[in-house]
Design a protein around this motif. Structure first.
Motif, PDB file in Angstrom:
ATOM      1  N   ALA A 141     -48.584  41.086 -33.413  1.00 43.40           N
ATOM      2  CA  ALA A 141     -48.463  42.216 -32.494  1.00 43.40           C
ATOM      3  C   ALA A 141     -48.244  41.785 -31.053  1.00 43.40           C
ATOM      4  CB  ALA A 141     -49.700  43.100 -32.590  1.00 43.40           C
ATOM      5  N   SER A 187     -54.380  47.820 -38.156  1.00 42.07           N
ATOM      6  CA  SER A 187     -53.153  48.464 -37.709  1.00 42.07           C
ATOM      7  C   SER A 187     -52.662  49.371 -38.824  1.00 42.07           C
ATOM      8  CB  SER A 187     -52.082  47.424 -37.352  1.00 42.07           C
ATOM      9  OG  SER A 187     -51.565  46.798 -38.506  1.00 42.07           O
ATOM     10  N   ALA A 236     -49.325  51.069 -40.581  1.00 42.58           N
ATOM     11  CA  ALA A 236     -47.897  50.759 -40.673  1.00 42.58           C
ATOM     12  C   ALA A 236     -47.128  51.970 -41.175  1.00 42.58           C
ATOM     13  CB  ALA A 236     -47.676  49.571 -41.611  1.00 42.58           C
ATOM     14  N   TYR A 269     -44.388  47.029 -32.736  1.00 41.91           N
ATOM     15  CA  TYR A 269     -45.733  47.594 -32.649  1.00 41.91           C
ATOM     16  C   TYR A 269     -45.851  48.475 -31.411  1.00 41.91           C
ATOM     17  CZ  TYR A 269     -47.790  44.422 -36.137  1.00 41.91           C
ATOM     18  OH  TYR A 269     -48.117  43.755 -37.285  1.00 41.91           O
ATOM     19  N   LEU A 319     -53.391  50.722 -33.026  1.00 46.19           N
ATOM     20  CA  LEU A 319     -52.196  49.914 -33.219  1.00 46.19           C
ATOM     21  C   LEU A 319     -51.403  50.395 -34.431  1.00 46.19           C
ATOM     22  CD1 LEU A 319     -50.709  47.367 -32.186  1.00 46.19           C
ATOM     23  CD2 LEU A 319     -52.135  46.033 -33.758  1.00 46.19           C
ATOM     24  N   TRP A 320     -50.110  50.646 -34.222  1.00 43.72           N
ATOM     25  CA  TRP A 320     -49.182  51.046 -35.280  1.00 43.72           C
ATOM     26  C   TRP A 320     -48.046  50.041 -35.355  1.00 43.72           C
ATOM     27  CZ3 TRP A 320     -48.743  55.353 -38.534  1.00 43.72           C
ATOM     28  CH2 TRP A 320     -49.734  56.322 -38.383  1.00 43.72           C
ATOM     29  N   GLU A 321     -47.679  49.677 -36.565  1.00 37.82           N
ATOM     30  CA  GLU A 321     -46.470  48.887 -36.794  1.00 37.82           C
ATOM     31  C   GLU A 321     -45.433  49.826 -37.401  1.00 37.82           C
ATOM     32  OE1 GLU A 321     -44.964  44.920 -39.191  1.00 37.82           O
ATOM     33  OE2 GLU A 321     -46.603  46.111 -40.031  1.00 37.82           O
TER      34      GLU A 321
END
Length: 140
Positions: free
Chosen positions: A66, A79, A81, A119, A127-129
């Motif tokens: 990230a 995270s 996704a 990210y 946190l997002w992917e």
């Protein structure tokens, strides 16, 4: 962004120990640890339900991936996704998230595993992917 969750990633301190807990302790099916031949690539995946996987990823590797500095373990060490159907869709979702108030922490780029990902953090720091993985077809 369509509301579709495809991968929950938990940052772990010891991948082998976490694998034993989820596989042996909780009985979740897995092929074990994959990606050990790639720097920061070791990960274990578990199928949770159709279209949803759990990933165990070493904390240091998640921070590296990230582009964030390592920190102490915390309840928010994960995270989310969102997988999309194309390389171009990654950039579109990242732009949409940024326009909505997200902070881009790693711009979309090609990955070592053959996909394309970036990210962002939501306004609360989650946190997002956003990823396109050519090996994972999306459900219809």
């Amino acid at each position: 962004m369509k509301p579709y969750l495809s991968l929950i990633t938990l940052a772990v301190g010891d991948l082998e120990r976490a694998l034993r807990f989820y596989r042996d302790g909780l009985g979740l099916p897995t092929e074990g640890i994959v990606g050990q031949d790639i720097a920061h690539g070791a990960v274990a995946f578990f199928d949770l339900q159709p279209g949803l996987k759990l990933a165990l990823f070493p904390r240091e590797s998640l921070c590296h991936d990230a582009g964030l500095p390592p920190g102490p373990p915390s309840p928010s060490s994960l995270s989310l996704a969102h997988n999309v159907g194309s390389r171009e869709a990654v950039g579109a979702v990242m732009r949409e998230a940024e326009a909505a108030g997200a902070r881009i922490v790693k711009p979309a780029q090609d990955t070592v595993w053959g996909g394309h990902a970036g990210y962002f953090m939501d306004p609360d720091g989650h946190l997002w992917e956003v990823a396109w993985n050519p090996a994972w077809p999306l459900p219809t």
